[in-house]
Write an enzyme that holds these catalytic residues in place. Structure first.
Site, short mmCIF file in Angstrom:
data_model
loop_
_atom_site.label_atom_id
_atom_site.label_comp_id
_atom_site.label_asym_id
_atom_site.label_seq_id
_atom_site.Cartn_x
_atom_site.Cartn_y
_atom_site.Cartn_z
N GLU A 85 0.84 -1.21 0.00
CA GLU A 85 0.00 0.00 0.00
C GLU A 85 0.87 1.26 0.00
O GLU A 85 1.71 1.45 0.90
CB GLU A 85 -0.96 -0.02 1.20
CG GLU A 85 -2.01 1.06 1.09
CD GLU A 85 -3.06 0.98 2.20
OE1 GLU A 85 -3.42 -0.13 2.61
OE2 GLU A 85 -3.49 2.04 2.64
N LYS A 280 -7.98 -1.42 10.91
CA LYS A 280 -7.30 -1.80 9.66
C LYS A 280 -6.06 -0.93 9.50
O LYS A 280 -5.00 -1.40 9.08
CB LYS A 280 -8.26 -1.65 8.48
CG LYS A 280 -7.72 -2.16 7.15
CD LYS A 280 -6.91 -1.15 6.38
CE LYS A 280 -6.47 -1.72 5.04
NZ LYS A 280 -5.52 -0.82 4.34
N ASP A 296 3.71 -14.99 11.32
CA ASP A 296 2.44 -15.45 10.74
C ASP A 296 1.40 -14.33 10.89
O ASP A 296 0.79 -14.18 11.95
CB ASP A 296 2.02 -16.73 11.48
CG ASP A 296 0.74 -17.32 10.95
OD1 ASP A 296 0.01 -16.63 10.22
OD2 ASP A 296 0.47 -18.49 11.28
N HIS A 393 -2.55 10.31 0.54
CA HIS A 393 -2.73 9.00 -0.08
C HIS A 393 -2.56 9.10 -1.60
O HIS A 393 -1.85 8.30 -2.21
CB HIS A 393 -4.13 8.50 0.27
CG HIS A 393 -4.30 7.05 0.02
ND1 HIS A 393 -3.82 6.09 0.89
CD2 HIS A 393 -4.90 6.38 -0.99
CE1 HIS A 393 -4.11 4.92 0.42
NE2 HIS A 393 -4.76 5.05 -0.72
C1 MEV Z 1 -6.08 2.86 4.81
O1 MEV Z 1 -5.29 1.76 4.45
C2 MEV Z 1 -6.17 2.98 6.31
C3 MEV Z 1 -7.11 4.07 6.82
O2 MEV Z 1 -8.41 3.89 6.25
C4 MEV Z 1 -7.16 3.92 8.31
C5 MEV Z 1 -8.20 4.79 8.99
O3 MEV Z 1 -9.22 5.14 8.39
O4 MEV Z 1 -7.99 5.08 10.20
C6 MEV Z 1 -6.64 5.43 6.41
#
Ligand code: MEV
Length: 438
Positions: A85, A280, A296, A393
């Site tokens: 990513e 995530k 793992d 991003h």
């Molecule tokens: C993207 O990989 C992760 C985010 O969505 C985490 C979040 O929203 O806190 C930017």
């Protein structure tokens, strides 16, 4: 043409590739070319990878990046990360730098206990089973001596075995619930071998236990396996500083930032839809280091999300507060990691990653991984509550888009310069590329 094959694993690699490409691809030569392109010219290295799994036909690369300047408990690390990513490593590096000038990260291992279970069926008198279990418990442990000797010499081993009555959930269902200390090993093989031996001893002893009825002697083992849920193998990572030190003098006043940040964390604490994405973001950091160090990541993922749902409602792993003018942001994470065994001595890049970290103990690696997760979460929340996530991003994603348009080096440098002052979007990149080529 049949798409089914028997004896696939017995074919040579070339035969496998021939069959696959001629069966599933419109352009077999093109597919072969890509598979070959990703194979390593170093025969020994390729063979090593071939033998990690069955039916290897090529290698699957992920970028191996580094986030430097991580101060953790007073020590500075460059953290290796394997991830595809675009913005993750950049975000981690930014958060590391931010906290380096504000006291760095602190991390503490709170516990290191692992769990495994023998699941079995027993039809009969529960009290008699309990008495039987107490009697054979020393034998259960004794029978694993050959397996536990080395681990015990190093200070680990089996911590305890309990008999658990699960008959309220499923008729006749019981468990041997065992706890382990596996030191620097993740411990899966050690735990599973011990469990399988427990199961064997349990069955044998039941068959000869005089006080049991005929039916009770037919105790049935269902399975023996470790649990990837490790709520007693926890590391805490945290950062703190005076609220006024939070400002970077650019986007937002420190007090406003602290308030918005804490609200964002609270939302993730109460709202599962947000919590999943919030966590995530944490796993972006965690998985990248777990993968780079040959651990793992599926086990870590499963265990972490179960932990995030331990109250019955899925919630944020991290928390934040301001008390007496001090902002604190922290997280407790269940992590079963190893720095010996598994891939650690086998995979050359894993060895490099571990050496980069100073060949840490499993406990130290738990701290590093948790910090990488917290840093990632901090960076995401900081962007989300200030500029929005897309700015950073899309900037990082720009290179992917330019590669999609097969931009030349010269085009890339011109466009990177251009997008320093223009909004990156699919449409704007397409237009800029076309403009340059017109
Ligand atoms: C993207 O990989 C992760 C985010 O969505 C985490 C979040 O929203 O806190 C930017």
């Amino acid at each position: 043409m049949s798409k089914t094959i028997s004896g696939f694993s017995k074919l040579s690699k070339t035969e496998k590739i021939d069959w696959l490409t001629s069966t599933y691809f419109s352009n077999p030569e093109q597919a072969k070319y890509v598979l070959e392109q990703y194979a390593n010219n170093d025969q020994k290295l390729q063979q090593l990878h071939d033998e990690f799994i069955e039916n290897t036909i090529s290698n699957y690369y992920l970028p191996f990046g580094v986030a430097p300047n991580f101060d953790i408990n007073g020590k500075t690390y460059a953290i290796p990360m394997a991830i595809e990513e675009s913005s993750v490593v950049a975000a981690a590096s930014k958060a590391a730098k931010f906290w380096q000038s504000r006291g760095g990260f602190k991390a503490t291992v709170l516990s290191t206990e692992k769990i495994g279970q023998v699941h079995f069926m027993f039809q009969g008198d529960k009290d008699r089973l309990q008495v039987f279990f107490e009697q054979i418990k020393p034998k259960l442990i004794d029978a694993t001596k050959a397996l536990t000797k080395n681990m015990e010499q190093r200070g680990g081993g089996i911590l305890d075995i309990e008999l658990r009555d699960k008959t309220e959930a499923i008729a006749n269902y019981f468990q041997l619930h065992a706890t382990f200390e596996t030191l620097d090993a993740m411990g899966a093989n050690f735990i599973n071998s011990c469990l399988e031996q427990f199961a064997k001893t349990l069955k044998e002893e039941a068959e000869h236990y005089e006080a049991f009825s005929t039916e009770e002697r037919q105790l049935q083992i269902i399975m023996s396996i470790l649990s990837n849920y490790v709520p007693q193998c926890i590391v805490r990572a945290e950062v703190s500083c005076k609220v006024e030190e939070l400002s970077d003098n650019k986007t937002i006043a420190a007090e406003d930032f602290a308030e918005k940040f804490i609200q964002a964390v609270r939302i993730a604490e109460v709202e599962p839809y947000r919590a999943v994405t919030h966590n995530k973001g944490i796993m972006n950091g965690v998985d990248a280091v777990v993968l780079a160090t040959g651990n793992d990541f599926r086990a870590v993922e499963a265990g972490v999300h179960a932990y995030a749902a331990r109250t019955g409602s899925y919630s944020s792993l991290s928390h934040a507060k301001v008390e007496h003018g001090v902002f604190t942001f922290w997280m407790d994470l269940p992590l079963a990691l190893g720095t010996v065994g598994g891939l650690t001595k086998l995979h050359p890049l894993v060895k490099v990653a571990l050496e980069m970290l100073g060949n840490p103990s499993a406990k130290e690696l738990m701290q590093i991984v948790a910090v990488a997760g917290l840093a990632q979460n901090f960076a995401a929340l900081r962007s989300l509550t200030t500029t929005g996530i897309q700015e950073g991003h899309m900037k990082m994603h720009l290179m992917n888009m330019l590669n999609q348009y097969e931009a030349t080096s010269e085009e890339k440098s011109k466009l990177i310069e251009y997008f320093k002052t223009h909004v990156v979007s699919n449409a704007s990149v397409e237009e800029a590329v076309a403009g340059l080529r017109r």
